[in-house]
Write a protein that holds these residues in place. Structure first.
Motif, PDB file in Angstrom:
ATOM      1  N   TYR A 184       0.242  10.729  -1.301  1.00 60.85           N
ATOM      2  CA  TYR A 184      -1.364  11.069  -1.272  1.00 60.85           C
ATOM      3  C   TYR A 184      -0.744  11.768  -2.744  1.00 60.85           C
ATOM      4  O   TYR A 184      -0.591  12.480  -3.161  1.00 60.85           O
ATOM      5  N   ASN A 223       0.649  -0.521   0.011  1.00 63.38           N
ATOM      6  CA  ASN A 223       0.097   0.558   0.392  1.00 63.38           C
ATOM      7  C   ASN A 223       0.519   0.864   0.025  1.00 63.38           C
ATOM      8  O   ASN A 223       2.180   1.189   0.718  1.00 63.38           O
ATOM      9  N   SER A 224       0.613   2.033  -1.040  1.00 62.02           N
ATOM     10  CA  SER A 224       1.100   3.474  -1.073  1.00 62.02           C
ATOM     11  C   SER A 224       0.996   4.494   0.299  1.00 62.02           C
ATOM     12  O   SER A 224      -0.396   4.618   0.403  1.00 62.02           O
ATOM     13  N   ASN A 225       1.644   5.107   0.993  1.00 56.65           N
ATOM     14  CA  ASN A 225       2.035   5.849   2.013  1.00 56.65           C
ATOM     15  C   ASN A 225       1.491   7.918   0.711  1.00 56.65           C
ATOM     16  O   ASN A 225       1.741   8.646   1.372  1.00 56.65           O
TER      17      ASN A 225
END
Length: 150
Positions: A146, A142-144
């Motif tokens: 934004y 999961n990418s952090n």
């Protein structure tokens, strides 16, 4: 326990594919050439990829980098252990001419024992499992990052 069944199942399937590939190579007497073992890494990578993908689909709420990595490593370790045991059985009981042919083809220039060769096969499998798990998790983490609203 329920989450542990998935990597074990994929590890057994991956080891079956590794064994089948080895036996197909032995039909053409190419199993004594260590260069063909690069395909073993691709088979292991694909098995780990599928295990992590299915794990993420089955348990999306609890899936994390650590869980995915654990799934990949367990899959690879199970596949490596089963394949290494098959390799030991093949080299000692099924085809006694395999080890001398393999050592001759590798041109090490010294005598070696089956224990060392099996140890090398196991270490290669474990390291491939570790690197493959780290590589595949780059796709599924999961990418952090934004996205800024414009």
């Amino acid at each position: 326990m329920k989450k542990l069944i998935l990597p074990i199942r994929f590890g057994l399937v991956t080891s079956a594919v590794l064994i089948a590939y080895f036996l197909v190579l032995s039909l053409f007497n190419k199993h004594v050439n260590p260069a063909f073992s690069i395909v073993n890494a691709a088979i292991t990578l694909f098995g780990i990829y599928e295990a992590i993908k299915v794990s993420k689909l089955q348990y999306p709420s609890v899936f994390s980098y650590g869980e995915g990595f654990k799934t990949g490593v367990i899959t690879g370790v199970v596949a490596t252990i089963v394949f290494t045991l098959f390799f030991l059985l093949y080299a000692t009981e099924i085809n006694a001419d395999f080890l001398p042919g393999l050592l001759e083809n590798m041109n090490w220039g010294f005598k070696s024992h089956i224990g060392l060769i099996v140890f090398i096969v196991a270490i290669m499998g474990f390291s491939t499992s570790l690197v493959s798990s780290l590589t595949v998790m780059q796709l599924f983490k999961n990418s952090n990052n934004y996205v800024e609203n414009k």
